[in-house]
Design an enzyme around this catalytic site. Structure first.
Site, PDB file in Angstrom:
ATOM      1  N   TYR A  60      41.265  34.157  34.067  1.00  0.00           N
ATOM      2  CA  TYR A  60      40.648  35.547  33.911  1.00  0.00           C
ATOM      3  C   TYR A  60      39.841  35.568  32.874  1.00  0.00           C
ATOM      4  O   TYR A  60      40.378  35.952  31.853  1.00  0.00           O
ATOM      5  CB  TYR A  60      41.962  36.334  33.869  1.00  0.00           C
ATOM      6  N   SER A 156      53.150  27.847  39.491  1.00  0.00           N
ATOM      7  CA  SER A 156      52.083  28.824  40.395  1.00  0.00           C
ATOM      8  C   SER A 156      51.492  28.188  41.303  1.00  0.00           C
ATOM      9  O   SER A 156      50.731  27.011  41.187  1.00  0.00           O
ATOM     10  CB  SER A 156      51.267  29.686  39.282  1.00  0.00           C
ATOM     11  N   ASN A 157      51.523  28.414  42.596  1.00  0.00           N
ATOM     12  CA  ASN A 157      50.825  27.949  43.610  1.00  0.00           C
ATOM     13  C   ASN A 157      51.071  26.371  44.086  1.00  0.00           C
ATOM     14  O   ASN A 157      50.286  25.553  44.429  1.00  0.00           O
ATOM     15  CB  ASN A 157      49.413  27.784  43.369  1.00  0.00           C
ATOM     16  N   TYR A 204      52.188  37.319  43.627  1.00  0.00           N
ATOM     17  CA  TYR A 204      51.082  38.036  43.202  1.00  0.00           C
ATOM     18  C   TYR A 204      50.200  38.654  44.609  1.00  0.00           C
ATOM     19  O   TYR A 204      50.658  38.151  45.554  1.00  0.00           O
ATOM     20  CB  TYR A 204      50.131  37.085  42.424  1.00  0.00           C
ATOM     21  N   PRO A 206      50.548  41.548  45.537  1.00  0.00           N
ATOM     22  CA  PRO A 206      51.433  42.518  46.224  1.00  0.00           C
ATOM     23  C   PRO A 206      50.988  43.584  47.221  1.00  0.00           C
ATOM     24  O   PRO A 206      51.765  43.955  48.076  1.00  0.00           O
ATOM     25  CB  PRO A 206      52.340  42.975  45.175  1.00  0.00           C
ATOM     26  N   LEU A 207      49.624  43.982  46.996  1.00  0.00           N
ATOM     27  CA  LEU A 207      49.103  44.789  47.759  1.00  0.00           C
ATOM     28  C   LEU A 207      48.252  44.308  48.840  1.00  0.00           C
ATOM     29  O   LEU A 207      47.280  44.984  49.543  1.00  0.00           O
ATOM     30  CB  LEU A 207      48.380  46.089  47.099  1.00  0.00           C
ATOM     31  N   SER A 209      45.273  42.478  48.807  1.00  0.00           N
ATOM     32  CA  SER A 209      43.783  42.916  48.723  1.00  0.00           C
ATOM     33  C   SER A 209      43.634  44.171  48.902  1.00  0.00           C
ATOM     34  O   SER A 209      42.267  44.421  49.578  1.00  0.00           O
ATOM     35  CB  SER A 209      43.065  42.064  49.302  1.00  0.00           C
ATOM     36  N   LYS A 215      44.559  52.511  52.475  1.00  0.00           N
ATOM     37  CA  LYS A 215      43.123  53.249  52.348  1.00  0.00           C
ATOM     38  C   LYS A 215      42.462  52.783  53.321  1.00  0.00           C
ATOM     39  O   LYS A 215      41.005  53.240  53.596  1.00  0.00           O
ATOM     40  CB  LYS A 215      42.653  52.852  51.019  1.00  0.00           C
TER      41      LYS A 215
END
Length: 306
Positions: A60, A156-157, A204, A206-207, A209, A215
């Site tokens: 990041y 992770s992954n 990760y 959770p929404l 994208s 929306k």
């Protein structure tokens, strides 16, 4: 109940399960038009609100997210929150994935320096490489755990077989993977092993994208090419039902979806991201929501078609 020593607030035990993902904090290599000041403000808002987990990674911003977090957390009692970070991309080799023990040790030390902390609560191997024995990589992290530099070891992954190899000596504490209500293969493929071996799970995205925020409309199918038209239309229809539940709670669809993860006993923490502080505040408002068992099951059943 916990007490937020920063502001004297009482924090519901559910708050232990609400974290924040920080790929939009300093993640200039991942997102356009990010502002560092927004990143500082997002982390501060999270800590002021009693969020208990900050999830970051070297990738990041190639360390910038960790830098920003490190500057903010100096002003807060370290015991009030956990920090999770990840590494695997080797900056000295064109960001090639590297799980070599020497590289992982250097990555931990570098992250400690950027975060300006004495310990990392969870250190994840961000991605598996194709050459390092996974149990050897984890053994190296276990030595750092013994030294007090990290407090838990994460993957992770990783595929199920890679998790099993990494956990040969029962040293893995956490697994983080792509999971949400419309991408649930992890439940079938990985969760049984994690439960059997007392390994915690953190999802990760959770929404999904933004799809699970409610929306989008039926006209936005082209933005989600991994779903066919029938699947996308079904999801939009389900979200209309979620909106009915949200209205009963005076909440948003996003908050209801997050509340479902928080109520799910298989999930250790949920880490939605945020670009600006107002998004953090909206996520924290989720903690006021207590889904009934029937509401939880209704949501679970609705998304079981995939």
């Amino acid at each position: 109940m916990l007490i937020d020593q920063n502001k004297g607030k009482m924090i519901n035990n559910q708050a232990i399960k609400l974290g924040i993902g920080t790929n939009k904090v300093g993640g200039h290599n991942l997102f356009d038009n990010l502002k560092d000041q927004d990143g500082f403000d997002v982390v501060k808002e999270a800590l002021d609100s009693g969020i208990a987990m900050i999830d970051t990674a070297y990738m990041y911003g190639l360390g910038r997210s960790e830098d920003i977090i490190g500057q903010v957390i100096k002003n807060y009692p370290r015991e009030n929150f956990k920090i999770a970070t990840k590494a695997a991309q080797d900056p000295d080799n064109n960001l090639t994935i590297n799980n070599d023990p020497i590289f992982l040790e250097k990555s931990v030390n570098d992250a400690l320096s950027r975060l300006q902390t004495d310990y990392i609560d969870i250190f994840y191997i961000h991605f598996p490489d194709d050459k390092t024995p996974k149990d050897k990589a984890v053994a190296a992290l276990n030595e750092l755990k013994k030294a007090g530099k990290i407090r838990a070891i994460g993957l992770s992954n990783f595929s199920l077989e890679q998790i099993k190899e990494a956990n040969k000596n029962n040293q893995v504490d956490y697994v983080e993977d792509h999971y949400n209500l419309i991408q649930r293969h992890v439940e079938r493929e990985i969760w049984p092993y994690l439960k059997e071996n007392d390994i915690k799970f953190v999802p990760y995205f959770p929404l999904a994208s933004g799809l699970l925020t409610g929306k989008y409309t039926i006209d936005d199918a082209d933005k989600f090419k991994h779903l066919n038209r029938e699947q996308f239309e079904k999801i939009i229809q389900i979200l209309k039902g979620i909106d009915v539940i949200a209205n009963k709670h005076g909440a948003t669809v996003t908050q209801i979806i997050l509340a479902w993860y928080i109520k799910n006993s298989e999930i250790s923490a949920v880490i939605p991201g945020a670009r600006v502080p107002s998004q953090v505040a909206n996520n924290v408002a989720t903690l006021k929501i207590d889904l009934s068992t029937d509401e939880y099951q209704e949501i679970d059943n609705a998304f079981n078609f995939l």
